[in-house]
Scaffold this active site. Structure first.
Site, short mmCIF file in Angstrom:
data_model
loop_
_atom_site.label_atom_id
_atom_site.label_comp_id
_atom_site.label_asym_id
_atom_site.label_seq_id
_atom_site.Cartn_x
_atom_site.Cartn_y
_atom_site.Cartn_z
N GLU A 97 0.15 -3.90 0.24
CA GLU A 97 1.11 -3.85 1.37
C GLU A 97 0.73 -4.82 2.48
OE1 GLU A 97 3.89 -2.80 1.39
OE2 GLU A 97 3.71 -1.62 -0.42
C1 LIG Z 1 -3.98 -1.71 -7.10
C2 LIG Z 1 -2.94 -2.65 -6.60
C3 LIG Z 1 -1.65 -2.21 -6.44
C4 LIG Z 1 -0.66 -3.08 -6.00
N1 LIG Z 1 0.65 -2.66 -5.95
C5 LIG Z 1 1.63 -3.57 -5.74
C6 LIG Z 1 3.01 -3.22 -5.89
O1 LIG Z 1 3.35 -2.07 -6.17
N2 LIG Z 1 3.94 -4.18 -5.73
C7 LIG Z 1 3.61 -5.47 -5.44
O2 LIG Z 1 4.50 -6.28 -5.32
N3 LIG Z 1 2.32 -5.84 -5.28
C8 LIG Z 1 1.33 -4.92 -5.43
N4 LIG Z 1 0.02 -5.28 -5.30
C9 LIG Z 1 -0.31 -6.64 -4.90
C10 LIG Z 1 -0.83 -6.71 -3.48
O3 LIG Z 1 0.18 -6.46 -2.57
C11 LIG Z 1 -1.49 -8.09 -3.31
O4 LIG Z 1 -2.69 -8.06 -4.07
C12 LIG Z 1 -1.75 -8.42 -1.86
O5 LIG Z 1 -0.55 -8.63 -1.18
C13 LIG Z 1 -2.64 -9.67 -1.70
O6 LIG Z 1 -2.19 -10.73 -2.50
P1 LIG Z 1 -3.21 -11.48 -3.47
O7 LIG Z 1 -3.91 -10.44 -4.26
O8 LIG Z 1 -2.50 -12.52 -4.18
O9 LIG Z 1 -4.28 -12.09 -2.50
P2 LIG Z 1 -4.14 -13.48 -1.72
O10 LIG Z 1 -2.80 -13.57 -1.08
O11 LIG Z 1 -4.56 -14.57 -2.62
O12 LIG Z 1 -5.23 -13.29 -0.58
C14 LIG Z 1 -6.62 -13.48 -0.81
C15 LIG Z 1 -7.33 -13.45 0.55
O13 LIG Z 1 -6.79 -14.50 1.39
C16 LIG Z 1 -6.31 -13.96 2.60
N5 LIG Z 1 -5.10 -14.68 3.02
C17 LIG Z 1 -4.08 -15.09 2.24
N6 LIG Z 1 -3.13 -15.67 3.01
C18 LIG Z 1 -3.56 -15.60 4.28
C19 LIG Z 1 -3.03 -16.02 5.54
N7 LIG Z 1 -1.83 -16.60 5.65
N8 LIG Z 1 -3.76 -15.79 6.66
C20 LIG Z 1 -4.97 -15.18 6.60
N9 LIG Z 1 -5.51 -14.77 5.43
C21 LIG Z 1 -4.82 -14.96 4.30
C22 LIG Z 1 -6.00 -12.49 2.33
O14 LIG Z 1 -6.07 -11.72 3.51
C23 LIG Z 1 -7.10 -12.15 1.32
O15 LIG Z 1 -8.27 -11.80 2.00
C24 LIG Z 1 -0.99 -4.41 -5.69
C25 LIG Z 1 -2.32 -4.85 -5.82
C26 LIG Z 1 -3.27 -3.99 -6.29
C27 LIG Z 1 -4.68 -4.52 -6.49
#
Ligand SMILES: Cc1cc2nc3c(=O)[nH]c(=O)nc-3n(C[C@H](O)[C@H](O)[C@H](O)COP(=O)(O)OP(=O)(O)OC[C@H]3O[C@@H](n4cnc5c(N)ncnc54)[C@H](O)[C@@H]3O)c2cc1C
Length: 612
Positions: free
Chosen positions: A455
């Protein structure tokens, strides 16, 4: 509502009953709902006329029983058994299916849903209180109704009447569940890069692409699942302005509401994870066999705005998950500290229960005071949602809307970060026993770990707070909040010496938050990198100060009730002591956050990448 309690309690390998008990913190819940979040005012809004005191009281009692007797005992079963994929089908523990069935039969999904579609139409404030109970009892299972709730709100707010008629009743009853499908391998925090395609096809669209990490993306607890999917039309503009929202059912639904053909959306795997083992986190493939049938929700290319209906509610609820899992960890730590005998207390002969050691007291009070501050912050935010939607007066609606928007990233970001600390302290109170899985408290820490990630990560919440909520309106919403905090000062002063340390802490915290806000506004133009470096500390500062404000309000009410000999004196005395602890031991953290936020330092940006 009759509730069956026919659920197995797990017995550990050595024959010990595992610590699966969860008791809803009803006393504090009622105090916060009634005294701080002003349930009386909310329930007098015309739309909630039917929500009489009796109805609300019995709902809290029944929800508490359901959480502790039905959902709670399944928590550790889910952690041990997890979920898996077998012949293309997702299997969750049978105890989850049984408990969910009872959840549906008891009508819990419908609590705060609109009466137009079979819901009970109760305030979000009450829905939030029951959500805390579901999440505290079983976070992995609680995610399923949480996402359905968000999907219901989104469909109700943005879908056509036809879609609402066809889908909402079964979702409101809990017979069908909902999911939120944003994430793709290249598209996590940054949704501008979404690639899933939606091609117009007669009265619907053909959706194709892959979504990852979809919570409760597939399961067999219900006969249908409705996916809310972000995708792009073929001629859509690049970036977030080219994203549309689609409803993609697992099974197509005929005009008479009966189930039709299987739609072209299939789960290909479920993740193995650190925590929430029994919540299936799915990879979903759409359109491998020609295109999944999807229906547009809202307008073309306006999908992200619609999805924000779901995401904003989900952010409040994930914050509440942080509160709930912290509460569960606290209950286990408190009970253990009262039983475990170890070490001597100076001046005492013989060993004592560890709850008598000052350092254990410090840990338990840290947990208790932050939990109570978080609960108040979350429920006050929930009440602003009710006011923003249903107050008759337009100005009242507008200022409540402004407050909800400001507090949402704080609830999500600050509360889930705090949950990391508190569930870790819960283990510390147990000593080595806490590190051992069989005790159950390690699960709370593992389960809590996802909360700062999904989220929108804490980084994204901090950016949202600083960028969209502070800089975008030149600090106006924050000024209004600071003015409300300032109003408490004279009221606390009139309570006398007993509340003086609380008054002084709230005033100090308010000044620090004001100082940091002015600093941000001053830097915004010329030094954006420094501003976003400050964002996390600013978020934590804001949460810590808002928490102090709420504890100050709580102490004021408790003081008055004690003077009037009104209600449970022991509870009210404890509330004042807990608020003092927050003021004296937790609020000082705001000094560190202020200093870090406003340090002017850009050292984190200066270090050459190769030196990391
Ligand atoms: C158990 C689980 C359940 C989930 N459920 C859902 C779901 O139901 N539906 C769905 O759509 N998704 C879901 N997700 C996905 C989740 O919302 C994403 O993992 C999350 O939004 C982060 O995206 P990412 O993993 O690609 O990390 P990234 O976006 O690659 O981020 C990696 C790091 O970089 C930082 N970062 C990235 N961009 C910025 C920025 N602009 N400024 C500062 N810092 C930044 C982040 O804070 C983080 O620390 C789920 C994930 C998990 C693990």
């Amino acid at each position: 509502m009759g509730v069956s309690t026919d659920v197995k309690i797990v017995v550990g390998k050595k024959g010990r009953t595992l610590m699966t008990e969860y008791k809803a913190p009803l006393k504090d819940l009622r105090f916060v709902i009634n005294e701080l979040a002003d349930l009386k005012m909310i329930s007098q809004l015309p739309v909630f006329e039917h929500a009489t005191d009796d109805v609300l009281e019995s709902i809290l009692d029944e929800a508490s029983r359901f959480a502790s007797e039905v959902l709670g005992p399944t928590n550790i079963i889910g952690d041990h058994e997890g979920c898996r994929i077998e012949d293309g089908k997702v299997k969750v523990p049978s105890e989850f299916s049984d408990a969910y069935q009872l959840f549906v039969e008891n009508g819990w999904q419908s609590l705060d849903c609109s009466q137009d579609y079979g819901g009970m139409g109760l305030p979000t404030l009450i829905g939030s209180a029951t959500a805390e109970m579901w999440q505290g009892a079983n976070l992995a299972l609680g995610l399923c109704p949480m996402l359905t709730d968000g999907a219901i709100e989104t469909i109700e707010a943005h879908a056509s009447d036809e879609l609402k008629q066809l889908y909402l009743e079964k979702m409101v009853s809990g017979e069908w569940t909902g999911t939120m499908d944003l994430t793709e391998p290249q598209s996590g925090s940054d949704l501008a890069t979404i690639r899933t395609q939606a091609v117009p096809n007669a009265d619907h669209y053909k959706v194709s692409g892959t979504k990852i990490f979809i919570t409760w993306g597939d399961h067999e607890m219900t006969e249908n699942i409705l996916h809310l999917v972000l995708a792009r039309l073929p001629d859509a503009p690049d970036g977030v302005r080219g994203i549309s929202l689609f409803l993609v059912p697992k099974f197509l639904v005929n005009d008479d509401g009966s189930l039709g053909d299987r739609n072209d959306v299939f789960v290909t795997s479920v993740e193995h994870k650190l925590g929430i083992h029994a919540s299936p986190t799915c990879v979903l493939n759409f359109g491998d066999n020609g295109g999944a049938v999807g229906y547009l929700v809202g307008q073309e290319n306006r999908g992200l705005a619609c999805m924000f209906t779901m995401m904003n509610l989900a952010r409040l609820q994930v914050g509440i998950q942080g509160l709930a899992v912290s509460e569960r960890s606290y209950q286990a730590a408190r009970d253990y500290a009262k039983e475990r005998v170890q070490g001597q207390f100076p001046g005492n002969r013989g060993s004592v229960q560890i709850i008598q050691h000052p350092d254990v007291r410090r840990m338990l009070m840290t947990m208790k005071s932050l939990i109570e501050a978080m609960r108040a912050t979350a429920y006050v935010t929930a009440s602003t949602i009710d006011i923003s939607r249903h107050a008759e007066d337009a100005d009242m609606r507008a200022s409540a809307f402004e407050r909800t928007a400001l507090l949402t990233p704080i609830v999500k970001g600050w509360m889930t970060e705090v949950a990391q600390d508190l569930t870790s302290i819960g283990i510390q109170v147990h000593g080595g026993t806490g590190y051992v899985e069989e005790t159950g408290v390690a699960q709370y820490l593992r389960d809590a770990r996802i909360l700062t990630i999904y989220e929108g990560t804490t980084g994204i919440q901090a950016n949202d707070l600083v960028g969209r909520k502070i800089l975008a309106d030149s600090g106006l919403a924050m000024q209004h909040l600071l003015a409300d905090i300032a109003e408490l000062d004279s009221r606390l002063a009139s309570c006398g010496a007993e509340l003086e340390s609380i008054r002084s802490a709230v005033a100090t915290g308010r000044l620090r938050l004001e100082q940091a806000t002015n600093w941000l506004l001053g830097k915004a133009q010329d030094e954006p990198a420094v501003v976003y470096l400050a964002a996390f500390d600013y978020l934590m500062l804001a949460g810590t100060v808002v928490g102090a404000w709420q504890m100050g309000r709580a102490a004021e009410v408790a003081h008055k009730k004690l003077a009037d000999k009104d209600g449970d004196a022991d509870f009210h005395k404890a509330k004042i002591i807990t608020a003092r602890f927050y003021a004296e031991e937790i609020l000082p953290r705001s000094a560190g956050y202020l200093e870090a936020a406003t340090s002017d330092s850009s050292s984190a940006m200066e270090l050459p990448e190769e030196q990391f």
